[in-house]
Design a protein around this motif. Structure first.
Motif, mmCIF file in Angstrom:
data_model
loop_
_atom_site.group_PDB
_atom_site.id
_atom_site.type_symbol
_atom_site.label_atom_id
_atom_site.label_comp_id
_atom_site.label_asym_id
_atom_site.label_seq_id
_atom_site.Cartn_x
_atom_site.Cartn_y
_atom_site.Cartn_z
ATOM 1 N N LEU A 7 -3.964 6.200 -4.035
ATOM 2 C CA LEU A 7 -3.846 7.100 -5.180
ATOM 3 C C LEU A 7 -4.729 8.308 -4.904
ATOM 4 O O LEU A 7 -5.944 8.167 -4.750
ATOM 5 N N PHE A 8 -4.148 9.497 -4.805
ATOM 6 C CA PHE A 8 -4.934 10.669 -4.414
ATOM 7 C C PHE A 8 -4.439 11.915 -5.136
ATOM 8 O O PHE A 8 -3.390 11.902 -5.789
ATOM 9 N N GLY A 9 -5.210 12.984 -5.003
ATOM 10 C CA GLY A 9 -4.869 14.239 -5.663
ATOM 11 C C GLY A 9 -4.467 15.302 -4.671
ATOM 12 O O GLY A 9 -3.422 15.206 -4.022
ATOM 13 N N GLN A 10 -5.321 16.321 -4.504
ATOM 14 C CA GLN A 10 -4.983 17.444 -3.652
ATOM 15 C C GLN A 10 -5.218 17.178 -2.166
ATOM 16 O O GLN A 10 -4.670 17.879 -1.326
ATOM 17 N N ILE A 30 2.702 -6.718 5.484
ATOM 18 C CA ILE A 30 1.853 -5.699 4.852
ATOM 19 C C ILE A 30 2.384 -4.312 5.177
ATOM 20 O O ILE A 30 2.679 -4.009 6.339
ATOM 21 N N THR A 31 2.497 -3.466 4.163
ATOM 22 C CA THR A 31 2.917 -2.089 4.353
ATOM 23 C C THR A 31 2.072 -1.185 3.471
ATOM 24 O O THR A 31 1.433 -1.655 2.529
ATOM 25 N N ALA A 32 2.048 0.113 3.774
ATOM 26 C CA ALA A 32 1.244 1.060 3.009
ATOM 27 C C ALA A 32 2.079 2.260 2.604
ATOM 28 O O ALA A 32 3.006 2.659 3.326
ATOM 29 N N GLU A 33 1.724 2.856 1.463
ATOM 30 C CA GLU A 33 2.427 4.035 0.962
ATOM 31 C C GLU A 33 1.558 4.739 -0.066
ATOM 32 O O GLU A 33 0.553 4.187 -0.538
ATOM 33 N N ALA A 34 1.938 5.958 -0.430
ATOM 34 C CA ALA A 34 1.312 6.639 -1.562
ATOM 35 C C ALA A 34 1.747 5.931 -2.840
ATOM 36 O O ALA A 34 2.907 5.544 -2.988
ATOM 37 N N VAL A 35 0.805 5.716 -3.757
ATOM 38 C CA VAL A 35 1.135 5.048 -5.013
ATOM 39 C C VAL A 35 2.183 5.856 -5.769
ATOM 40 O O VAL A 35 2.102 7.087 -5.862
ATOM 41 N N ARG A 54 -8.668 7.464 -4.979
ATOM 42 C CA ARG A 54 -9.343 8.686 -4.533
ATOM 43 C C ARG A 54 -9.402 9.763 -5.628
ATOM 44 O O ARG A 54 -9.928 10.842 -5.385
ATOM 45 N N ILE A 55 -8.880 9.492 -6.833
ATOM 46 C CA ILE A 55 -8.711 10.592 -7.782
ATOM 47 C C ILE A 55 -8.973 10.224 -9.244
ATOM 48 O O ILE A 55 -9.120 11.105 -10.079
ATOM 49 N N THR A 74 -4.238 -6.635 -8.924
ATOM 50 C CA THR A 74 -4.437 -5.688 -7.825
ATOM 51 C C THR A 74 -5.919 -5.601 -7.441
ATOM 52 O O THR A 74 -6.795 -5.537 -8.306
ATOM 53 N N ALA A 75 -6.196 -5.576 -6.148
ATOM 54 C CA ALA A 75 -7.550 -5.306 -5.656
ATOM 55 C C ALA A 75 -7.712 -3.796 -5.583
ATOM 56 O O ALA A 75 -7.131 -3.145 -4.713
ATOM 57 N N VAL A 76 -8.463 -3.221 -6.508
ATOM 58 C CA VAL A 76 -8.640 -1.773 -6.565
ATOM 59 C C VAL A 76 -9.932 -1.403 -5.856
ATOM 60 O O VAL A 76 -10.994 -1.971 -6.112
ATOM 61 N N ILE A 77 -9.840 -0.465 -4.946
ATOM 62 C CA ILE A 77 -10.977 0.065 -4.180
ATOM 63 C C ILE A 77 -11.209 1.516 -4.617
ATOM 64 O O ILE A 77 -10.433 2.378 -4.304
ATOM 65 N N ASN A 78 -12.223 1.765 -5.463
ATOM 66 C CA ASN A 78 -13.322 0.923 -5.936
ATOM 67 C C ASN A 78 -13.016 0.326 -7.322
ATOM 68 O O ASN A 78 -12.143 0.823 -8.037
#
Length: 349
Positions: A7-10, A30-35, A54-55, A74-78
């Motif tokens: 999860l990110f912004g700019q 296991i796979t990864a993507e933008a939320v 991140r945002i 969900t394991a949320v970091i942080n």
């Protein structure tokens, strides 16, 4: 299939590189993507085993969404619950409790009344404050900054009390810290990931932002670096952050923790440089995969720090010292310095 979301912004370079690196590793299942968020219903999972945040510090909607994701497994970091409660003044108090040196710091009420309050809302606040005692405690020069801020916003260097009152008059509803200036001869910024992986970077906050990691100087003392590493791990484990940066100003050989509430720290390749960027991408990818493998549906998968664990368990924050047993002849290092390049030292010029 377990999904890791970011999860990110700019920002672009770091989240895109982490997604790419996780997928390159091709871990089974296991796979990864933008939320991706198109709706949020109460107690409804978002569909991610892990989310790297991140945002949400800037977007309350995201923060509430992450808490809902956390309670559904969900394991949320942080940890979004701790991040919502944490702030820099408390961090300084905790650091003193656990034996990490920090600057002398005083909490200053906002110059303007918070919206919805009047002077009568502050019946317990002495007016005027004991300014002479406050200024004697921190001394001048000093720095004033928000108690829960970041990104070098609203930070002022103050030379005397007249300078303080002049600058403070423009801070409106911000609650501020007044902090002694630490005149340093060395400075470090340390990534800490997973409470165990530490990257110590030479850093100079006096340089322009894009040159702060470009430090020319002699190699630091290994004993000093060991202390910096130990303090970094101690702070992050007591706070419970999976991903954080800790900054130290070294005065007379003593590393003093200046700023250690950075749960969405700068990781852009243009500012941190290629080597630091490669390390933080690789380490984040590995840690996210580790968390995805450990994640279990239907239970809490968050990291809770030693401060919270001690409080819930009714235990002292610092355990009483016990007689030490004879030390073994060999001992493993406290942390992994750099999983991607294990033979290199943590500090970089």
């Amino acid at each position: 299939m377990k999904k890791i979301g970011i999860l990110f912004g700019q920002e672009r370079s770091f989240p895109e590189a982490v997604i790419e690196r996780i997928n390159q590793k091709a871990e089974k299942g296991i796979t990864a993507e933008a939320v991706k968020i198109d709706k949020i219903f109460q107690n409804a999972p978002l569909g991610y085993s892990v989310i790297i945040d991140r945002i949400s510090q800037d977007v309350p909607f995201y923060r509430a969404s992450l808490k809902n994701a956390a309670i559904t497994g969900t394991a949320v970091i942080n940890n979004p619950f701790w991040w919502s409660a944490d702030e820099k003044f408390f961090n300084n108090a905790l650091a003193e409790q656990i034996g990490v040196p920090v600057p002398k710091t005083a909490l200053i009420p906002s110059r303007q009344h918070p919206t919805g309050t009047t002077g009568e809302s502050f019946s317990n606040l002495a007016m005027p404050l004991d300014w002479d005692a406050i200024f004697e405690y921190t001394g001048f020069p000093a720095y004033m900054k928000p108690y829960d801020g970041g990104g070098w916003r609203d930070v002022y260097k103050l030379h005397d009390k007249e300078d303080f009152f002049d600058k403070h008059s423009g801070t409106e509803q911000l609650v501020m810290l007044l902090q002694e200036e630490i005149i340093f001869d060395q400075y470090f910024r340390c990534y800490c990931i997973g409470g165990k992986h530490v990257r110590i970077m030479q850093y100079d906050p006096r340089n322009p932002h894009h040159l702060r990691y470009a430090v020319d100087g002699k190699s630091p003392d290994p004993k000093l670096l060991k202390t910096v590493e130990e303090y970094t791990l101690k702070l992050c484990n007591y706070l419970g952050y999976d991903f954080n940066t800790v900054e130290f100003a070294v005065r007379d050989g003593v590393p003093i923790a200046i700023d250690f509430c950075n749960p969405a720290p700068d990781a852009d390749i243009k500012s941190v440089g290629q080597e630091n960027f490669d390390w933080v991408v690789e380490t984040t990818a590995n840690y996210a995969i580790e968390r995805a493998k450990a994640q279990k549906d239907g239970q809490d998968n968050l990291t809770w720090g030693e401060y919270i664990k001690s409080s819930v368990g009714g235990k002292p924050l610092i355990a009483k010292t016990q007689p030490k047993a004879a030390a073994p002849k060999t001992a493993k290092p406290a942390t992994e310095k750099a999983p991607a390049k294990p033979k290199k030292t943590a500090a970089k010029k």
